[in-house]
Design a protein around this motif. Sequence first.
Motif, mmCIF file in Angstrom:
data_model
loop_
_atom_site.group_PDB
_atom_site.id
_atom_site.type_symbol
_atom_site.label_atom_id
_atom_site.label_comp_id
_atom_site.label_asym_id
_atom_site.label_seq_id
_atom_site.Cartn_x
_atom_site.Cartn_y
_atom_site.Cartn_z
ATOM 1 N N ASN A 63 0.794 -1.214 -0.131
ATOM 2 C CA ASN A 63 -0.050 -0.058 0.049
ATOM 3 C C ASN A 63 0.876 1.237 0.050
ATOM 4 O O ASN A 63 0.438 2.330 0.536
ATOM 5 C CB ASN A 63 -0.895 0.033 1.294
ATOM 6 N N GLU A 64 2.002 1.117 -0.498
ATOM 7 C CA GLU A 64 2.578 2.192 -0.697
ATOM 8 C C GLU A 64 3.615 2.421 -2.054
ATOM 9 O O GLU A 64 3.933 1.442 -2.660
ATOM 10 C CB GLU A 64 4.132 2.341 0.332
ATOM 11 N N ALA A 89 7.372 1.706 -12.092
ATOM 12 C CA ALA A 89 6.677 2.783 -11.153
ATOM 13 C C ALA A 89 5.553 2.072 -10.683
ATOM 14 O O ALA A 89 4.560 1.568 -11.099
ATOM 15 C CB ALA A 89 6.316 3.910 -12.238
ATOM 16 N N TRP A 90 5.626 1.724 -9.338
ATOM 17 C CA TRP A 90 4.874 0.829 -8.570
ATOM 18 C C TRP A 90 3.870 1.973 -7.642
ATOM 19 O O TRP A 90 4.258 2.690 -7.012
ATOM 20 C CB TRP A 90 5.571 -0.104 -7.391
ATOM 21 N N SER A 91 2.691 1.940 -8.167
ATOM 22 C CA SER A 91 1.600 2.507 -7.547
ATOM 23 C C SER A 91 0.424 2.024 -7.280
ATOM 24 O O SER A 91 -0.885 2.089 -8.016
ATOM 25 C CB SER A 91 1.345 4.000 -8.458
ATOM 26 N N ARG A 96 -1.910 6.166 -0.609
ATOM 27 C CA ARG A 96 -2.467 7.390 -0.294
ATOM 28 C C ARG A 96 -2.567 8.270 -1.753
ATOM 29 O O ARG A 96 -1.364 8.122 -2.477
ATOM 30 C CB ARG A 96 -1.651 8.412 0.597
ATOM 31 N N VAL A 97 -3.553 9.004 -1.769
ATOM 32 C CA VAL A 97 -3.639 9.763 -3.186
ATOM 33 C C VAL A 97 -2.482 10.742 -3.275
ATOM 34 O O VAL A 97 -1.712 11.024 -4.134
ATOM 35 C CB VAL A 97 -4.952 10.610 -3.076
ATOM 36 N N ALA A 123 2.576 0.065 -12.957
ATOM 37 C CA ALA A 123 1.869 -0.997 -12.183
ATOM 38 C C ALA A 123 1.121 -0.626 -11.039
ATOM 39 O O ALA A 123 1.803 0.241 -10.078
ATOM 40 C CB ALA A 123 2.696 -2.223 -11.728
ATOM 41 N N THR A 124 -0.228 -0.984 -10.741
ATOM 42 C CA THR A 124 -0.938 -0.600 -9.806
ATOM 43 C C THR A 124 -1.214 -1.804 -8.929
ATOM 44 O O THR A 124 -1.872 -1.766 -7.789
ATOM 45 C CB THR A 124 -2.421 0.013 -10.098
#
Length: 139
Positions: A63-64, A89-91, A96-97, A123-124
Amino acid sequence: MANSASGMAVNDECKLKFLDLKAKRSFRYIVFCIEEKIQQVKVDQVGHPDASYEDFTACLPANECRYAVFDFDFTTDENCQKSKIFFIAWSPDTSRVRSKMLYASSKDRFKRELDGIQVELQATDPSEMSMDIIKARAL
């Protein structure tokens, strides 16, 4: 040198470790995080040269946000050994927005600091950076 768009500086260690990964293959992967208090991108974790892709994905927080580079070795259809450096880019959706916005606005400048990246991936969730996707993007 801070970026006027995001105000983000890049710690020298990030560039040095990336050069070690690229030139000496000292690491399999490097995970970077933004230290919000000091507005700087820093090295979060590194993976030893024989670390697996599973080791790499397991170290990304659920979750970060993070940036990461992964040195992917593969064999082409012509049976040639090759390697490509991925920037990921791991998001995750659960982060948090504010964090997602900060990572998104700083990404391009940070990526420019790492000369030698060959493939970029956003990637999300883990399915967006599965080994099948990595292999397909490498070829």
